[in-house]
Design a protein around this motif. Structure first.
Motif, PDB file in Angstrom:
ATOM      1  N   TRP A  68       0.869  -1.159  -0.007  1.00 41.41           N
ATOM      2  CA  TRP A  68       0.003  -0.129   0.144  1.00 41.41           C
ATOM      3  C   TRP A  68       0.840   1.223  -0.048  1.00 41.41           C
ATOM      4  O   TRP A  68       1.740   1.379   0.888  1.00 41.41           O
ATOM      5  CB  TRP A  68      -1.018   0.002   1.433  1.00 41.41           C
ATOM      6  CG  TRP A  68      -1.664   1.203   1.390  1.00 41.41           C
ATOM      7  CD1 TRP A  68      -1.322   2.503   1.766  1.00 41.41           C
ATOM      8  CD2 TRP A  68      -3.164   1.447   0.912  1.00 41.41           C
ATOM      9  NE1 TRP A  68      -2.238   3.461   1.663  1.00 41.41           N
ATOM     10  CE2 TRP A  68      -3.438   2.932   1.264  1.00 41.41           C
ATOM     11  CE3 TRP A  68      -4.105   0.667   0.543  1.00 41.41           C
ATOM     12  CZ2 TRP A  68      -4.683   3.328   0.789  1.00 41.41           C
ATOM     13  CZ3 TRP A  68      -5.194   1.144   0.107  1.00 41.41           C
ATOM     14  CH2 TRP A  68      -5.658   2.396   0.151  1.00 41.41           C
ATOM     15  N   SER A  69       0.558   2.368  -0.970  1.00 40.37           N
ATOM     16  CA  SER A  69       1.140   3.504  -0.630  1.00 40.37           C
ATOM     17  C   SER A  69       0.220   4.538  -1.125  1.00 40.37           C
ATOM     18  O   SER A  69      -0.620   4.161  -2.116  1.00 40.37           O
ATOM     19  CB  SER A  69       2.429   3.372  -1.486  1.00 40.37           C
ATOM     20  OG  SER A  69       2.039   3.586  -2.939  1.00 40.37           O
ATOM     21  N   HIS A  70       0.146   5.692  -0.711  1.00 44.49           N
ATOM     22  CA  HIS A  70      -0.757   6.874  -1.183  1.00 44.49           C
ATOM     23  C   HIS A  70       0.110   8.140  -1.351  1.00 44.49           C
ATOM     24  O   HIS A  70       1.093   8.280  -0.458  1.00 44.49           O
ATOM     25  CB  HIS A  70      -1.868   6.718  -0.616  1.00 44.49           C
ATOM     26  CG  HIS A  70      -1.910   7.191   1.051  1.00 44.49           C
ATOM     27  ND1 HIS A  70      -1.542   6.125   2.035  1.00 44.49           N
ATOM     28  CD2 HIS A  70      -2.122   8.347   1.390  1.00 44.49           C
ATOM     29  CE1 HIS A  70      -1.488   7.060   3.270  1.00 44.49           C
ATOM     30  NE2 HIS A  70      -1.546   8.350   2.827  1.00 44.49           N
ATOM     31  N   ILE A  71      -0.692   8.950  -1.792  1.00 45.58           N
ATOM     32  CA  ILE A  71      -0.184  10.231  -1.811  1.00 45.58           C
ATOM     33  C   ILE A  71      -0.987  11.234  -0.844  1.00 45.58           C
ATOM     34  O   ILE A  71      -2.418  10.907  -0.971  1.00 45.58           O
ATOM     35  CB  ILE A  71      -0.384  10.861  -3.249  1.00 45.58           C
ATOM     36  CG1 ILE A  71       0.471  10.066  -4.125  1.00 45.58           C
ATOM     37  CG2 ILE A  71       0.161  12.517  -3.240  1.00 45.58           C
ATOM     38  CD1 ILE A  71       0.241  10.390  -5.782  1.00 45.58           C
ATOM     39  N   PRO A  72      -0.525  11.952   0.134  1.00 48.72           N
ATOM     40  CA  PRO A  72      -1.384  12.924   0.869  1.00 48.72           C
ATOM     41  C   PRO A  72      -2.317  13.574  -0.052  1.00 48.72           C
ATOM     42  O   PRO A  72      -1.969  14.150  -0.879  1.00 48.72           O
ATOM     43  CB  PRO A  72      -0.304  13.924   1.514  1.00 48.72           C
ATOM     44  CG  PRO A  72       0.742  13.235   1.520  1.00 48.72           C
ATOM     45  CD  PRO A  72       1.070  12.498   0.192  1.00 48.72           C
ATOM     46  N   GLY A  73      -3.641  13.861   0.407  1.00 45.68           N
ATOM     47  CA  GLY A  73      -4.611  14.389  -0.402  1.00 45.68           C
ATOM     48  C   GLY A  73      -5.465  13.229  -1.027  1.00 45.68           C
ATOM     49  O   GLY A  73      -6.704  13.731  -1.411  1.00 45.68           O
ATOM     50  N   GLN A  74      -4.894  12.048  -1.155  1.00 41.22           N
ATOM     51  CA  GLN A  74      -5.881  11.064  -1.931  1.00 41.22           C
ATOM     52  C   GLN A  74      -6.728  10.791  -0.715  1.00 41.22           C
ATOM     53  O   GLN A  74      -6.731  11.020   0.218  1.00 41.22           O
ATOM     54  CB  GLN A  74      -4.984   9.830  -2.449  1.00 41.22           C
ATOM     55  CG  GLN A  74      -4.234  10.041  -3.368  1.00 41.22           C
ATOM     56  CD  GLN A  74      -3.398   8.806  -4.139  1.00 41.22           C
ATOM     57  OE1 GLN A  74      -2.951   8.389  -3.192  1.00 41.22           O
ATOM     58  NE2 GLN A  74      -3.932   8.550  -5.247  1.00 41.22           N
ATOM     59  N   PHE A  75      -7.727   9.806  -1.533  1.00 43.33           N
ATOM     60  CA  PHE A  75      -9.221   9.006  -0.730  1.00 43.33           C
ATOM     61  C   PHE A  75      -9.142   7.712  -0.818  1.00 43.33           C
ATOM     62  O   PHE A  75      -8.593   7.233  -1.565  1.00 43.33           O
ATOM     63  CB  PHE A  75     -10.262  10.182  -0.647  1.00 43.33           C
ATOM     64  CG  PHE A  75     -10.928   9.906  -2.295  1.00 43.33           C
ATOM     65  CD1 PHE A  75     -11.945   9.040  -2.401  1.00 43.33           C
ATOM     66  CD2 PHE A  75     -10.527  10.520  -3.374  1.00 43.33           C
ATOM     67  CE1 PHE A  75     -12.718   8.889  -3.470  1.00 43.33           C
ATOM     68  CE2 PHE A  75     -10.874  10.655  -4.513  1.00 43.33           C
ATOM     69  CZ  PHE A  75     -12.041   9.506  -4.583  1.00 43.33           C
ATOM     70  N   ALA A 109      -2.459  14.560   6.877  1.00 41.00           N
ATOM     71  CA  ALA A 109      -1.698  13.509   6.208  1.00 41.00           C
ATOM     72  C   ALA A 109      -0.605  14.389   5.582  1.00 41.00           C
ATOM     73  O   ALA A 109       0.613  13.927   5.440  1.00 41.00           O
ATOM     74  CB  ALA A 109      -2.429  12.742   5.323  1.00 41.00           C
ATOM     75  N   THR A 110      -0.915  15.355   4.773  1.00 36.97           N
ATOM     76  CA  THR A 110      -0.067  16.255   4.302  1.00 36.97           C
ATOM     77  C   THR A 110       1.213  16.810   5.164  1.00 36.97           C
ATOM     78  O   THR A 110       2.556  16.754   4.538  1.00 36.97           O
ATOM     79  CB  THR A 110      -0.627  17.412   3.344  1.00 36.97           C
ATOM     80  OG1 THR A 110      -1.690  16.758   2.656  1.00 36.97           O
ATOM     81  CG2 THR A 110       0.432  18.181   2.322  1.00 36.97           C
ATOM     82  N   LEU A 111       0.659  17.195   6.365  1.00 35.88           N
ATOM     83  CA  LEU A 111       1.634  18.000   7.293  1.00 35.88           C
ATOM     84  C   LEU A 111       2.674  16.831   7.881  1.00 35.88           C
ATOM     85  O   LEU A 111       3.922  17.254   7.765  1.00 35.88           O
ATOM     86  CB  LEU A 111       0.877  18.459   8.460  1.00 35.88           C
ATOM     87  CG  LEU A 111       1.828  19.556   9.339  1.00 35.88           C
ATOM     88  CD1 LEU A 111       2.519  20.275   8.786  1.00 35.88           C
ATOM     89  CD2 LEU A 111       0.764  19.842  10.521  1.00 35.88           C
ATOM     90  N   LEU A 112       2.245  15.825   8.062  1.00 30.92           N
ATOM     91  CA  LEU A 112       3.062  14.897   8.601  1.00 30.92           C
ATOM     92  C   LEU A 112       3.749  14.593   7.625  1.00 30.92           C
ATOM     93  O   LEU A 112       5.171  13.914   7.953  1.00 30.92           O
ATOM     94  CB  LEU A 112       2.256  13.468   9.245  1.00 30.92           C
ATOM     95  CG  LEU A 112       1.585  13.627  10.396  1.00 30.92           C
ATOM     96  CD1 LEU A 112       0.764  12.328  10.849  1.00 30.92           C
ATOM     97  CD2 LEU A 112       2.508  14.114  11.526  1.00 30.92           C
ATOM     98  N   TYR A 113       3.594  14.350   6.281  1.00 33.18           N
ATOM     99  CA  TYR A 113       4.536  13.847   5.181  1.00 33.18           C
ATOM    100  C   TYR A 113       5.496  15.011   5.158  1.00 33.18           C
ATOM    101  O   TYR A 113       6.641  14.467   4.886  1.00 33.18           O
ATOM    102  CB  TYR A 113       3.906  13.471   4.201  1.00 33.18           C
ATOM    103  CG  TYR A 113       4.450  13.217   2.713  1.00 33.18           C
ATOM    104  CD1 TYR A 113       4.674  11.871   2.436  1.00 33.18           C
ATOM    105  CD2 TYR A 113       5.272  14.209   1.799  1.00 33.18           C
ATOM    106  CE1 TYR A 113       5.614  11.573   1.716  1.00 33.18           C
ATOM    107  CE2 TYR A 113       6.006  13.744   0.879  1.00 33.18           C
ATOM    108  CZ  TYR A 113       6.017  12.411   0.648  1.00 33.18           C
ATOM    109  OH  TYR A 113       7.002  11.925  -0.335  1.00 33.18           O
ATOM    110  N   MET A 114       5.250  16.206   5.383  1.00 34.12           N
ATOM    111  CA  MET A 114       6.110  17.044   4.990  1.00 34.12           C
ATOM    112  C   MET A 114       7.184  17.101   6.172  1.00 34.12           C
ATOM    113  O   MET A 114       8.238  17.428   6.082  1.00 34.12           O
ATOM    114  CB  MET A 114       5.346  18.422   4.808  1.00 34.12           C
ATOM    115  CG  MET A 114       4.639  18.808   3.368  1.00 34.12           C
ATOM    116  SD  MET A 114       3.715  20.299   3.283  1.00 34.12           S
ATOM    117  CE  MET A 114       3.557  20.193   1.406  1.00 34.12           C
TER     118      MET A 114
END
Lengths: 282, 355
Positions: free
Chosen positions: A44-51, A134-139
């Motif tokens: 599993w992998s995803h991009i922040p902002g995906q649903f 999700a985006t913030l944690l990724y950054m």
């Protein structure tokens, strides 16, 4: 069916591993899901902002933003507002129950593209903070890839803020600026008071080499734009995430189109400039 | 291309031979009785061809398009169970793949082409592709036009063979079958073959096709409509003044979308009966307010004019901008069956007139 093509309608079976009641009104819960199949979990992998579509066999599916960062391994987080048939049924489920996850779907924020090397301003209102978490944690996990990071997040009352423990931890970090605000004075609250647009105007983040990611109720987005535009922000620097009714999540079934684009496939993330070239059917 | 010469008895032999290993469907006369007015109405629609019947080809298009063979109404996507002792309870599993092969006989060029157009959005849909793989199309080119059809105005042709495995053209006393695909060749073999058409017959075929084409090119004001629409500004079309007038008469009944060969929007719902879960998909219609209603109560197309506009904009602007062709084959069923006489040709003309 599998003999021909992979079936994009088939959800991955998952178990509810943990449930956190996020808000004092009980209408928002965060579900921690673990995919049952080990291989799938590892792949599993995803991009922040995906649903993903959360799939309750016998009830239906609902599109929910993925609240966990791809850097958090082994589980997925979904913060769900109780609103319709599926989310109400989901809110009645317990730890250990089985559900399905179909995804990841959509485009996500361009965290490894246009956002790289930029100063980032995250502006969120109410319970729309989920994919921005999700985006913030990724950054933060790839901190060197981004410039200054500013977070402006507001809710009506302190009890309606999501991820309160994490908000505290982020406030103590010196590599990002957080501005957490509530709409009106409340007992026991010694933080900022005021609407998100007002705070955004006061903080006035520079548009220089910057991008803003804004998620929140339409009224908040509407009033947040003028103070930003006043200090030079342009529409192509502003990223928004749309929600429309969806069924397939694959750009086929026709429910979520905004003019020629499908929110599920071409979105949900669009720049404000892109949205201005579309009818306002969202 | 291989062209074979047949008479009616040869065709009947083919149909009978195919029926040994496949389901053969054709336009056939049906009737329905209305109890309220105790009247019987007869019409032509798709049914299994058997007992020596011959496809009814001289009464216009069948009532319904052939999309039901590719997008069954409803279609079971998954099954599961709610039973506590089932270790796979609530795990959705595909039903066994349908392998029964089918032949649709007597498909007109507009309907055959609709399968190719729908294939663009459904290219990666395993259910659609599975149905497509098991369904052969034996088309019959047109000799007459219906009052409501306009295939040539939307990129089709009355003698077109797009989507067909075999294309049959009726000349006065005989039939010429052009074999288009490998599957078509397979059908010819299974049917028992036929002699190759002579050079004279092939030139008659060409002549006949030219005649039909000239009969159809009477709507010259809609020539080159695709290029013209692609060049038009989306907002100019979207904001055109005629939409509200058009929507005034529309009653949002959805008949046009259900009878349209290229309206493919669908809904997915779960059903639970006696411990068995079925996740099904079935036709939905952008004419209905619930189509876009969100759980929050917000509805991006809550007004009728927005829904009417979406249907035509999707067919004539959104779909071609994304995939190339119009999402319309010009069959005219929506014109024929619309209870308030909305004419899609007029809408296309209105759109083409937008500056």
């Amino acid at each position: 069916m599998t003999s021909l093509l992979a079936n994009p309608y088939r959800p991955y079976p998952a178990r509810i591993d943990d449930i956190v009641i996020e808000t004092e009104d009980g209408n928002l819960k965060t579900f921690r899901l673990v995919l049952e199949d080990e291989d799938t979990r590892a792949r599993w992998s995803h991009i922040p902002g995906q649903f993903a579509m959360l799939s309750l066999a016998g009830v239906g599916e609902a599109p929910i933003g993925i609240a966990s960062s791809p850097t958090e391994k082994g589980f997925l987080l979904f913060t769900v507002f109780r609103a319709g048939v599926v989310t109400t049924a989901l809110h009645q489920m317990d730890v250990g129950d089985r559900i399905g996850v179909r995804g990841p779907l959509g485009n996500g924020f361009p965290v490894d593209g246009d956002l790289k090397g930029k100063n980032i301003v995250i502006i969120a209102g109410g319970f729309a903070f989920t994919t921005l978490r999700a985006t913030l944690l990724y950054m933060l996990a790839n901190r060197g890839d981004y410039g200054k990071i500013t977070v402006i997040y507001g809710a009506r009352t302190p009890g309606l803020l999501l991820y309160r423990d994490e908000l505290k931890a982020w406030a103590e970090r010196d590599d990002l600026d957080t501005y957490i605000t509530i709409d009106r004075e409340a007992p026991g609250w010694d933080g900022l008071v005021g609407f998100v647009p007002t705070v955004a105007g006061q903080v006035a983040p520079s548009p220089e080499n910057a991008a803003a990611l804004i998620c929140g109720p339409p009224i908040m987005i509407k009033f947040t734009m003028p103070p930003l535009e006043k200090i030079g922000w342009t529409n192509d620097q502003v990223y928004l995430s749309l929600e429309n009714r969806m069924k397939c999540g694959l750009g086929i079934c026709g429910h979520c189109n905004v003019g020629p684009v499908y929110v599920c496939k071409d979105g949900p993330v669009f720049t404000r400039a892109q949205l201005q070239s579309l009818p306002t059917e969202f | 291309m291989k062209a074979l010469r047949l008479d009616q008895a040869d065709l009947e032999r083919w149909f009978a031979n195919w029926a040994k290993t496949r389901e053969v469907y054709a336009p056939l006369e049906q009737s329905s009785t209305s109890q309220s007015i105790s009247a019987t109405r007869s019409y032509v629609d798709w049914a299994i061809l058997r007992d020596g019947r011959f496809p009814v080809l001289d009464r216009g298009l069948p009532k319904s398009p052939i999309k039901k063979f590719f997008l069954p109404q409803p279609e079971v996507l998954f099954r599961s169970s709610t039973k506590k002792d089932d270790p796979d309870a609530f795990v959705l599993k595909e039903p066994e793949e349908q392998k029964d092969r089918r032949v649709l006989v007597g498909v007109r060029p507009c309907d055959a082409r609709s399968v190719e157009l729908n294939n663009l959005p459904f290219e990666k849909d395993p259910y659609f592709q599975s149905n497509r793989a098991r369904t052969a199309i034996v088309g019959f080119t047109c000799r007459d036009r219906c009052q409501t059809c306009f295939c040539e105005a939307v990129g089709g042709s009355p003698v077109g063979t797009e989507g067909m495995d075999i294309a049959v053209t009726q000349l006065d006393d005989l039939y010429i079958a052009e074999v288009i695909t490998d599957r078509g060749e397979e059908l010819v073999q299974e049917g028992g073959g036929a002699p190759e058409a002579s050079e004279e017959e092939i030139s008659r075929l060409k002549e006949s096709k030219e005649q039909v084409k000239s009969l159809f090119s009477s709507m010259s004001d809609l020539d080159h409509s695709l290029e013209a629409m692609k060049a038009k500004d989306l907002f100019a079309l979207y904001n055109a003044p005629f939409w509200s007038q058009l929507a005034d008469s529309c009653i949002n009944c959805g008949t046009c979308t259900f009878l349209c060969p290229t309206c493919y929007c669908f809904d997915i719902q779960d059903e639970v009966v006696k411990g068995t879960i079925r996740r099904i998909r079935y036709y939905d219609s952008c004419m209905f307010p619930l189509f876009t209603l969100q759980a929050s109560g917000n509805n991006p197309r809550g007004q009728k004019v927005q829904r009417v506009r979406n249907r035509f904009m999707h067919k004539f602007k959104y779909f071609p901008d994304r995939f190339g062709p119009f999402s319309c084959v010009g069959c005219g069923r929506c014109i024929r069956e619309c209870p308030v006489n909305i004419d899609i040709r007029e809408v296309l003309r209105d759109l083409l007139a937008v500056e």
